[in-house]
Scaffold this motif. Sequence first.
Motif, PDB file in Angstrom:
ATOM      1  N   LYS A  45       1.500   3.521   5.509  1.00 48.10           N
ATOM      2  CA  LYS A  45       1.187   2.638   6.625  1.00 48.10           C
ATOM      3  C   LYS A  45      -0.066   3.156   7.320  1.00 48.10           C
ATOM      4  O   LYS A  45      -0.184   4.335   7.624  1.00 48.10           O
ATOM      5  CB  LYS A  45       2.352   2.605   7.605  1.00 48.10           C
ATOM      6  CG  LYS A  45       3.591   1.983   7.018  1.00 48.10           C
ATOM      7  CD  LYS A  45       4.692   1.950   8.031  1.00 48.10           C
ATOM      8  CE  LYS A  45       5.933   1.324   7.432  1.00 48.10           C
ATOM      9  NZ  LYS A  45       7.050   1.302   8.368  1.00 48.10           N
ATOM     10  N   LYS A  46      -0.995   2.268   7.568  1.00 48.51           N
ATOM     11  CA  LYS A  46      -2.241   2.653   8.216  1.00 48.51           C
ATOM     12  C   LYS A  46      -2.070   2.663   9.728  1.00 48.51           C
ATOM     13  O   LYS A  46      -1.331   1.865  10.288  1.00 48.51           O
ATOM     14  CB  LYS A  46      -3.377   1.698   7.839  1.00 48.51           C
ATOM     15  CG  LYS A  46      -3.739   1.724   6.381  1.00 48.51           C
ATOM     16  CD  LYS A  46      -4.454   2.985   6.025  1.00 48.51           C
ATOM     17  CE  LYS A  46      -4.875   2.972   4.572  1.00 48.51           C
ATOM     18  NZ  LYS A  46      -5.629   4.131   4.201  1.00 48.51           N
ATOM     19  N   THR A  47      -2.762   3.583  10.364  1.00 46.35           N
ATOM     20  CA  THR A  47      -2.757   3.651  11.816  1.00 46.35           C
ATOM     21  C   THR A  47      -4.131   3.226  12.315  1.00 46.35           C
ATOM     22  O   THR A  47      -5.017   2.905  11.540  1.00 46.35           O
ATOM     23  CB  THR A  47      -2.445   5.086  12.281  1.00 46.35           C
ATOM     24  OG1 THR A  47      -3.455   5.961  11.768  1.00 46.35           O
ATOM     25  CG2 THR A  47      -1.083   5.535  11.771  1.00 46.35           C
ATOM     26  N   ARG A  48      -4.334   3.273  13.608  1.00 44.16           N
ATOM     27  CA  ARG A  48      -5.615   2.830  14.168  1.00 44.16           C
ATOM     28  C   ARG A  48      -6.775   3.727  13.756  1.00 44.16           C
ATOM     29  O   ARG A  48      -7.909   3.323  13.777  1.00 44.16           O
ATOM     30  CB  ARG A  48      -5.516   2.772  15.680  1.00 44.16           C
ATOM     31  CG  ARG A  48      -4.627   1.654  16.138  1.00 44.16           C
ATOM     32  CD  ARG A  48      -4.610   1.529  17.614  1.00 44.16           C
ATOM     33  NE  ARG A  48      -3.671   0.468  17.980  1.00 44.16           N
ATOM     34  CZ  ARG A  48      -3.306   0.179  19.175  1.00 44.16           C
ATOM     35  NH1 ARG A  48      -3.785   0.882  20.188  1.00 44.16           N
ATOM     36  NH2 ARG A  48      -2.467  -0.787  19.415  1.00 44.16           N
ATOM     37  N   SER A  49      -6.501   4.975  13.373  1.00 45.01           N
ATOM     38  CA  SER A  49      -7.580   5.879  12.975  1.00 45.01           C
ATOM     39  C   SER A  49      -7.882   5.789  11.481  1.00 45.01           C
ATOM     40  O   SER A  49      -8.597   6.618  10.952  1.00 45.01           O
ATOM     41  CB  SER A  49      -7.214   7.315  13.337  1.00 45.01           C
ATOM     42  OG  SER A  49      -6.108   7.731  12.573  1.00 45.01           O
ATOM     43  N   ASN A  50      -7.333   4.789  10.786  1.00 43.47           N
ATOM     44  CA  ASN A  50      -7.518   4.567   9.359  1.00 43.47           C
ATOM     45  C   ASN A  50      -6.991   5.714   8.505  1.00 43.47           C
ATOM     46  O   ASN A  50      -7.447   5.929   7.395  1.00 43.47           O
ATOM     47  CB  ASN A  50      -8.983   4.281   9.014  1.00 43.47           C
ATOM     48  CG  ASN A  50      -9.407   2.911   9.452  1.00 43.47           C
ATOM     49  OD1 ASN A  50      -8.576   2.010   9.550  1.00 43.47           O
ATOM     50  ND2 ASN A  50     -10.675   2.732   9.728  1.00 43.47           N
ATOM     51  N   LYS A  51      -6.062   6.494   9.029  1.00 44.34           N
ATOM     52  CA  LYS A  51      -5.385   7.524   8.250  1.00 44.34           C
ATOM     53  C   LYS A  51      -3.938   7.108   8.085  1.00 44.34           C
ATOM     54  O   LYS A  51      -3.365   6.458   8.943  1.00 44.34           O
ATOM     55  CB  LYS A  51      -5.447   8.881   8.955  1.00 44.34           C
ATOM     56  CG  LYS A  51      -6.824   9.476   8.985  1.00 44.34           C
ATOM     57  CD  LYS A  51      -6.765  10.879   9.514  1.00 44.34           C
ATOM     58  CE  LYS A  51      -8.138  11.519   9.457  1.00 44.34           C
ATOM     59  NZ  LYS A  51      -8.096  12.908   9.897  1.00 44.34           N
ATOM     60  N   THR A  52      -3.357   7.495   6.953  1.00 40.64           N
ATOM     61  CA  THR A  52      -1.950   7.180   6.747  1.00 40.64           C
ATOM     62  C   THR A  52      -1.096   8.100   7.618  1.00 40.64           C
ATOM     63  O   THR A  52      -1.557   9.133   8.099  1.00 40.64           O
ATOM     64  CB  THR A  52      -1.554   7.355   5.272  1.00 40.64           C
ATOM     65  OG1 THR A  52      -1.731   8.717   4.915  1.00 40.64           O
ATOM     66  CG2 THR A  52      -2.364   6.454   4.368  1.00 40.64           C
ATOM     67  N   THR A  84       0.836  -1.192   0.000  1.00 38.72           N
ATOM     68  CA  THR A  84       0.000   0.000   0.000  1.00 38.72           C
ATOM     69  C   THR A  84       0.866   1.234   0.000  1.00 38.72           C
ATOM     70  O   THR A  84       2.048   1.182   0.303  1.00 38.72           O
ATOM     71  CB  THR A  84      -0.927   0.018   1.232  1.00 38.72           C
ATOM     72  OG1 THR A  84      -0.113   0.004   2.402  1.00 38.72           O
ATOM     73  CG2 THR A  84      -1.860  -1.174   1.233  1.00 38.72           C
TER      74      THR A  84
END
Length: 91
Positions: free
Chosen positions: A29-36, A26
């Motif tokens: 990298k995705k974080t827990r808030s679904n933002k890169t 991708t």
Amino acid sequence: MNKIFLPLAALVLGFTAMAREDVGTTSGKKTRSNKTVEELCQPSRAQSDLNINNVRTTILGGGDMWWDLNTARYEVPKGSNRHSMFAGSLW
């Protein structure tokens, strides 16, 4: 000359033969808030005005130089209101 060139050429060709396309990753990298990570990073707001050697200019913390994101700020000689460059960047 050939004693150095041939091993160097073999080394370069060997590394290029091992290169592969990076498939299936991708763009961030995705974080827990679904933002890169890039989306969570705030842009730099730091800026500094320099008055050195008959030059007055602005440098921004994000790498931009000689402008304030709107107008030219590289003035030579200082006080003349003549701007020889519009913008530049560290990158």
